[in-house]
Design an enzyme around this catalytic site. Structure first.
Site, short mmCIF file in Angstrom:
data_model
loop_
_atom_site.label_atom_id
_atom_site.label_comp_id
_atom_site.label_asym_id
_atom_site.label_seq_id
_atom_site.Cartn_x
_atom_site.Cartn_y
_atom_site.Cartn_z
N HIS A 1 1.00 -1.22 0.11
CA HIS A 1 0.03 -0.12 -0.14
C HIS A 1 0.91 1.34 0.09
O HIS A 1 1.99 1.24 0.49
CB HIS A 1 -0.88 0.11 1.28
N GLU B 1 0.84 3.91 1.92
CA GLU B 1 1.37 4.07 3.25
C GLU B 1 2.78 3.29 3.60
O GLU B 1 3.73 3.82 3.96
CB GLU B 1 0.25 4.07 4.29
N CYS C 1 -6.06 1.86 5.84
CA CYS C 1 -6.67 0.56 6.29
C CYS C 1 -6.23 0.41 7.81
O CYS C 1 -5.17 0.81 8.34
CB CYS C 1 -6.65 -0.48 5.49
N CYS D 1 -2.31 -0.58 7.42
CA CYS D 1 -1.42 0.69 7.47
C CYS D 1 -1.44 1.54 8.89
O CYS D 1 -0.58 1.97 9.16
CB CYS D 1 -1.92 1.43 6.28
#
Length: 160
Positions: free
Chosen positions: A63, A65, A93, A96
């Protein structure tokens, strides 16, 4: 959903979110879910920038992040990011937010909320869990419409 902190809103939030949107557009062009992230230090220097690459890297943890945190760690040779702000186009999420909390990011600024996966106010509020050893500030809704529109356009294109 966490409401933007209007009394402490710094004008640079929009500037950095626009840069995160540039990262998200790179993801869009690479046929990845368009999420972008930047990690910024207290002097407003960009430490790292990244975008989603889960599909191209065959990595569910890639992801934006997580990638921004990994790049920052390599750059500063540390896994702790005290006094930093993470800008991300979509609300982080659970995975993260876990990494953000572990890395001691001080502030997360996100664009659009995520009612299906959001862990910074929409679905979960990990940043407010006093059982964890680190809490952080959350500011949501910065460039919200542009962040949401990029996601809408991406998934509309995928359905065609």
């Amino acid at each position: 959903m966490t409401v933007p902190e209007t009394n402490t809103l710094h004008t640079d939030h929009h500037h950095f979110m626009k840069l995160a949107l540039c990262e998200a557009k790179k993801a869009f062009q690479a046929d990845e879910v368009p999420v972008g992230a930047l990690l910024v230090d207290q002097e407003q220097n960009i430490i790292s920038a990244a975008y989603n690459q889960t599909i191209s890297l065959h990595d569910p943890t890639a992801h934006a992040e997580i990638s921004a945190l990994r790049k920052a760690g390599q750059k500063i040779k540390n896994y702790r990011f005290v006094n930093t702000t993470l800008y991300v186009t979509i609300e982080p999420c659970i995975m993260c937010m876990g990494a953000i909390i572990h890395s001691r990011v001080s502030h997360v600024v996100f664009g659009a909320p995520d009612s299906k996966w959001g862990a910074a106010g929409s679905l979960y509020e990990l940043h407010n869990d006093l059982r964890l050893n680190h809490q952080l500030r959350i500011t949501g809704g910065i460039c919200k419409n542009k962040c949401m529109q990029l996601m809408v356009d991406f998934f509309k294109e995928k359905r065609q």
